[in-house]
Design an enzyme around this catalytic site. Structure first.
Site, PDB file in Angstrom:
ATOM      1  N   ASP A 195       0.864  -1.177   0.000  1.00 18.65           N
ATOM      2  CA  ASP A 195       0.000   0.000   0.000  1.00 18.65           C
ATOM      3  C   ASP A 195       0.906   1.234   0.000  1.00 18.65           C
ATOM      4  O   ASP A 195       1.493   1.584   1.014  1.00 18.65           O
ATOM      5  CB  ASP A 195      -0.891  -0.026   1.258  1.00 18.65           C
ATOM      6  CG  ASP A 195      -1.758   1.210   1.353  1.00 18.65           C
ATOM      7  OD1 ASP A 195      -1.691   2.069   0.453  1.00 18.65           O
ATOM      8  OD2 ASP A 195      -2.499   1.334   2.354  1.00 18.65           O
ATOM      9  N   GLN A 198       0.653   6.399   1.215  1.00 16.18           N
ATOM     10  CA  GLN A 198       1.322   7.483   1.946  1.00 16.18           C
ATOM     11  C   GLN A 198       2.739   7.708   1.442  1.00 16.18           C
ATOM     12  O   GLN A 198       3.484   8.508   2.016  1.00 16.18           O
ATOM     13  CB  GLN A 198       1.356   7.171   3.451  1.00 16.18           C
ATOM     14  CG  GLN A 198       0.001   7.206   4.124  1.00 16.18           C
ATOM     15  CD  GLN A 198      -0.593   8.611   4.202  1.00 16.18           C
ATOM     16  OE1 GLN A 198       0.126   9.619   4.177  1.00 16.18           O
ATOM     17  NE2 GLN A 198      -1.900   8.702   4.306  1.00 16.18           N
ATOM     18  N   CYS A 359      -8.295   5.563  10.739  1.00 13.56           N
ATOM     19  CA  CYS A 359      -8.557   4.287  10.031  1.00 13.56           C
ATOM     20  C   CYS A 359      -7.498   3.241  10.374  1.00 13.56           C
ATOM     21  O   CYS A 359      -7.074   2.457   9.502  1.00 13.56           O
ATOM     22  CB  CYS A 359      -8.634   4.482   8.515  1.00 13.56           C
ATOM     23  SG  CYS A 359      -9.934   5.585   8.026  1.00 13.56           S
TER      24      CYS A 359
HETATM   25  C1  LIG Z   1      -2.004   4.150   4.119  1.00 14.35           C
HETATM   26  C2  LIG Z   1      -3.350   4.358   3.485  1.00 14.35           C
HETATM   27  N1  LIG Z   1      -3.872   3.389   2.734  1.00 14.35           N
HETATM   28  C3  LIG Z   1      -5.072   3.514   2.145  1.00 14.35           C
HETATM   29  C4  LIG Z   1      -5.820   4.650   2.314  1.00 14.35           C
HETATM   30  C5  LIG Z   1      -7.145   4.754   1.644  1.00 14.35           C
HETATM   31  O1  LIG Z   1      -7.117   5.756   0.694  1.00 14.35           O
HETATM   32  P1  LIG Z   1      -8.483   6.214  -0.024  1.00 14.35           P
HETATM   33  O2  LIG Z   1      -9.378   6.673   1.073  1.00 14.35           O
HETATM   34  O3  LIG Z   1      -8.054   7.303  -0.924  1.00 14.35           O
HETATM   35  O4  LIG Z   1      -8.999   5.021  -0.722  1.00 14.35           O
HETATM   36  C6  LIG Z   1      -5.315   5.691   3.097  1.00 14.35           C
HETATM   37  C7  LIG Z   1      -6.110   6.911   3.343  1.00 14.35           C
HETATM   38  O5  LIG Z   1      -5.926   7.611   4.308  1.00 14.35           O
HETATM   39  C8  LIG Z   1      -4.043   5.540   3.692  1.00 14.35           C
HETATM   40  O6  LIG Z   1      -3.511   6.510   4.431  1.00 14.35           O
END
Ligand SMILES: Cc1ncc(COP(=O)(O)O)c(C=O)c1O
Length: 403
Positions: A195, A198, A359
């Site tokens: 992922d 960030q 989150c």
């Molecule tokens: C590390 C990480 N992964 C995934 C996401 C999800 O991103 P999105 O809400 O744009 O789908 C975020 C959002 O804050 C995030 O910080």
């Protein structure tokens, strides 16, 4: 380029002189080139990409394909990889868990993820593990609040079929040795999911060097408009995977009884894509290239050190970070003051930070916290804004406890 000069490219700051925006990990501010691109797209190119046989529709399709190639170049994803447009990182990560995980995992298999992952790379694996009867395992943090690679090594084994981890945390300020972690997972033949949400606006992504199977990110964290995300995946895996969403534009032939699917990437791009947002991501890439990752990193390292230096002077603030791996996000708590009260008081003075669990509830529980406050910086922030935050935090203490 100094942050003060860069700021002129961001109309938000000109129009919001009283705002101190320290929440770029939630969404970045946008440079004029990105904002203008949306207007340009809708004023001059708007048509549904590839649906019509007229020139304008072909132009939209051209924007789509040009942006795909530009992004592959930008993230150093070579011939083995394809890039799929989604609406967000969340959708991209769900695509992997549904289309790959759901069809390939079985009872007895394990999925290994980090405790620091965002719910977008965690809840989906919980769900898929429950559906397939496979086991979800976590690896944790070391004493510096960095990913514990020893724990990671210990948890990897021949049952590990998927490894998913964040390339940079949205909560803790650490950086991840992605290539090394992928290599370790590959020793057991596990499929790797990174992922990079960030990471994308702060560090050069190098998919070929990581050798990961999948990598996801959102455009809106990297200066583009909201509404576009990307999944970069190994072609051989994507070719074997079932589609995630079904509908228009992802088919080859449809009869009353059956369907054959289009080749990748179309197989994974059902329905109308947000071409305006995709065009804005194209321009965001131009802007990042114009500033350069080297400069971005230098400015942000400077700002982050300054933030640490100043916040450490506040003896009522507790911070959580790894001093050897500083990145751009920092969480903190103040004893006996709820993070929501902190952000409300700061908001009164125009200072925007994020509070809550960001989150990442399992991570907060692991840290012994219900919630925290988060400051996140970007290369367009300034030392004055950090000074303002520090002033604001003193004010928070004063409001709650008295001067
Ligand atoms: C590390 C990480 N992964 C995934 C996401 C999800 O991103 P999105 O809400 O744009 O789908 C975020 C959002 O804050 C995030 O910080």
């Amino acid at each position: 380029m100094r942050p003060e000069e860069i700021r002129k490219d961001f109309p938000f700051f000109e129009k919001n002189k009283n705002i101190t925006y320290l929440d770029s990990a939630a969404t970045s501010q946008k440079p004029s080139i990105v904002i203008d691109s949306l207007k340009e797209y809708y004023e001059t190119f708007n048509a549904n990409a590839g649906r019509g046989s007229y020139g304008l529709s072909a132009k939209s399709k051209e924007i789509l394909e040009n942006t795909r190639e530009k992004l592959k170049d930008f993230t150093k994803a070579g011939h083995d990889y394809e890039l799929i447009f989604t609406k967000s990182a969340t959708e991209a990560l769900n695509l992997v868990s549904y289309s790959y995980g759901l069809n390939n995992l079985k009872k007895g298999d394990q999925v290994l993820i980090s405790i620091a992952d965002h719910h977008a790379n965690l809840v989906n694996w919980q769900y898929i593990c429950e559906k397939t009867g496979s086991e979800l395992k976590y690896f944790y943090l070391d004493e510096n609040l960095n990913l514990d690679l020893e724990d990671y090594r210990r948890k990897l084994n021949s049952k590990t079929k998927i490894v998913a981890f964040t390339g940079a945390s949205n909560v803790l300020s650490f950086e991840v040795e992605i290539a090394k972690m992928v290599e370790m997972a590959k020793e057991y033949g596990a499929v790797t999911v990174v992922d990079a949400t960030q990471l994308i606006s702060h560090r050069q992504i190098d998919v070929d060097a990581y050798k990961c199977d999948f990598l996801a990110f959102s455009g809106h964290k990297a200066l583009a408009s909201q509404g576009v995300g990307c999944l970069i995946g190994k072609k051989d895996l994507l070719n074997k995977m079932d589609p995630f969403l079904l509908g228009g534009d992802m088919i080859e032939y449809v009869t009353e009884e059956s369907v054959s699917y289009a080749e990748i990437p179309s197989k994974f791009e059902a329905g109308t894509l947000d071409i305006g947002a995709i065009y804005s991501l194209n321009k965001a890439v131009d802007y990042i290239n114009h500033i350069g990752y080297e400069s971005i990193e230098k400015i942000e390292r400077n700002l982050f050190s300054y933030l640490l230096e100043e916040i450490e002077k506040l003896d009522f603030v507790k911070i959580y970070y790894d001093p050897s791996h500083s990145h751009t996000n920092l969480i903190f708590t103040i004893e006996n003051i709820h993070p929501h009260d902190i952000s409300q008081i700061l908001d009164y003075y125009g200072i925007c930070i994020r509070t809550g669990h960001h989150c990442a509830q399992p991570l907060h529980r692991y840290l012994g916290l219900n919630s925290s406050s988060r400051v996140s910086i970007a290369f367009y922030n300034t030392k004055e804004e950090i000074n303002r935050l520090i002033w604001g935090l003193k004010k928070v203490k004063e409001v709650i406890y008295g001067a």
